[in-house]
Design an enzyme around this catalytic site. Structure first.
Site, mmCIF file in Angstrom:
data_model
loop_
_atom_site.group_PDB
_atom_site.id
_atom_site.type_symbol
_atom_site.label_atom_id
_atom_site.label_comp_id
_atom_site.label_asym_id
_atom_site.label_seq_id
_atom_site.Cartn_x
_atom_site.Cartn_y
_atom_site.Cartn_z
ATOM 1 N N LYS A 48 34.852 43.508 57.155
ATOM 2 C CA LYS A 48 34.193 42.196 57.080
ATOM 3 C C LYS A 48 34.840 41.221 58.070
ATOM 4 O O LYS A 48 34.155 40.460 58.760
ATOM 5 C CB LYS A 48 34.245 41.656 55.637
ATOM 6 C CG LYS A 48 33.354 42.461 54.699
ATOM 7 C CD LYS A 48 33.543 42.153 53.212
ATOM 8 C CE LYS A 48 32.721 43.144 52.387
ATOM 9 N NZ LYS A 48 32.810 42.926 50.939
ATOM 10 N N GLN A 92 36.558 40.213 46.807
ATOM 11 C CA GLN A 92 36.281 41.646 46.876
ATOM 12 C C GLN A 92 36.447 42.288 45.493
ATOM 13 O O GLN A 92 37.468 42.106 44.827
ATOM 14 C CB GLN A 92 37.225 42.303 47.899
ATOM 15 C CG GLN A 92 36.939 43.754 48.188
ATOM 16 C CD GLN A 92 35.597 43.972 48.889
ATOM 17 O OE1 GLN A 92 35.124 43.129 49.642
ATOM 18 N NE2 GLN A 92 34.970 45.101 48.620
ATOM 19 N N ASP A 117 27.756 36.626 48.691
ATOM 20 C CA ASP A 117 27.579 37.945 48.060
ATOM 21 C C ASP A 117 26.326 37.972 47.171
ATOM 22 O O ASP A 117 25.870 39.035 46.770
ATOM 23 C CB ASP A 117 28.791 38.251 47.163
ATOM 24 C CG ASP A 117 29.709 39.313 47.749
ATOM 25 O OD1 ASP A 117 29.245 40.096 48.578
ATOM 26 O OD2 ASP A 117 30.888 39.342 47.344
HETATM 27 N N1 GUN Z 1 32.864 45.753 46.235
HETATM 28 C C1 GUN Z 1 31.962 46.684 46.547
HETATM 29 N N2 GUN Z 1 30.880 46.124 47.150
HETATM 30 C C2 GUN Z 1 31.131 44.811 47.204
HETATM 31 C C3 GUN Z 1 30.397 43.704 47.723
HETATM 32 O O1 GUN Z 1 29.282 43.819 48.238
HETATM 33 N N3 GUN Z 1 31.004 42.497 47.597
HETATM 34 C C4 GUN Z 1 32.221 42.336 47.018
HETATM 35 N N4 GUN Z 1 32.718 41.105 46.920
HETATM 36 N N5 GUN Z 1 32.918 43.328 46.528
HETATM 37 C C5 GUN Z 1 32.371 44.568 46.635
#
Ligand code: GUN
Length: 282
Positions: A48, A92, A117
């Site tokens: 990211k 996350q 998200d």
């Molecule tokens: N863990 C697995 N996929 C995601 C996601 O799309 N966003 C976040 N914040 N954590 C994750």
């Protein structure tokens, strides 16, 4: 069989986002919180941050120790909510187990205006009602991948295996918006193969290695694999038994290099949208 190449399509999307970001009066900024030392989460967070760099966004990482605790985590979210230079915030998942963390409470604490998200109840509610707002990253990435290949969803039988809040449920809503006939299957579904064989577009999002076998797929179907199962030695494999299924499909996504890069591209898209909203541009 045609490969739906998420790496290539996401690269195109990122070029467009970078272009738009250059023309903005503000530099979009994404704040990423990671708690603990889960190796998979570390890889996702690094990806990211890398994407932010690629499109010219600022990224802030808050790597907190496992034992930080819910209260301190929430006060960081609060601080980032009030920081006008931060446009998107994500924490996350998963949070470490056994330390009293409440993941849903963290999602609710993130300001809906910065909820890139799409996990806040308000954001999810707007999605359900078809109101403007952020789109959930993985489902939006799947739609963008289908669009790029010229695959229409209208009138198609779309079967989703998996009912998670992150993928299965929002995927169903986005497919419905595109006039698909949607079926969601899950662990209690009876005669699963009979239903998956009806799919014109089959979306596997259950998190079980190679669960979708050739017998479960109709000839000529489009197969989208959202699975990210980590093997020993760090390799990632999907929920679809690619080797045996690929020959039956008209289109299929590889893992890695399919939906994963698209998810990150959509996160960048949401961050750009958040920055524009903050600057009253949209
Ligand atoms: N863990 C697995 N996929 C995601 C996601 O799309 N966003 C976040 N914040 N954590 C994750």
């Amino acid at each position: 069989m045609n490969l739906l190449n998420g790496k290539e399509v996401s690269a195109k999307v990122l070029v467009q986002i970078a272009q738009e970001a250059r023309d903005l009066s503000v530099q979009p900024c994404l704040a990423v919180i990671i708690v603990g030392d889960d190796p998979a989460s570390r890889i996702y967070v690094n990806n990211k941050k890398k994407a932010c760099e690629q499109v010219g966004f600022r990224s802030l990482e808050f790597a907190l120790p496992t034992e930080t605790g819910q209260e301190k985590l929430l006060s960081l979210v609060d601080e980032l909510n009030r920081d006008a230079s931060v446009h998107g915030i994500l924490c996350q998942a998963p949070l470490p187990r056994g330390y009293g963390y409440d993941e849903r409470a963290v999602c609710r604490a993130i300001s809906p205006a910065k909820d890139v998200d799409c996990f806040h109840p308000e954001t999810a509610g707007k999605l359900l009602l078809g109101e403007a707002g952020f789109l959930p990253c993985t489902p939006a990435g799947v739609i963008a991948l289908l669009d790029d290949a010229g695959i229409s969803l209208s009138g198609k039988q779309v079967v989703i295996v998996g009912r998670s809040n992150i993928v299965g449920k929002p995927m169903a809503i986005l497919a419905l918006r595109r006039d698909a006939t949607v079926t969601i299957c899950h662990s209690k579904t009876k005669d699963l193969a009979k239903i998956t064989r009806r799919a014109d577009i089959l979306i596997a999002a259950l998190g079980k290695l190679h669960f979708i076998t050739a017998e479960m797929v109709k000839d000529g179907a489009v197969v989208i694999d959202v699975g990210m199962n980590r093997m020993e030695g760090k390799k990632v494999r999907g929920d679809v038994d690619f080797e045996n299924v690929a020959g039956k499909c008209s289109f299929i996504t590889p893992v890695p290099g399919g939906v994963g890069p698209m998810t990150i591209a959509m996160l960048m898209q949401n961050t750009l949208t958040a920055a524009k909203m903050a600057a009253n541009i949209c």
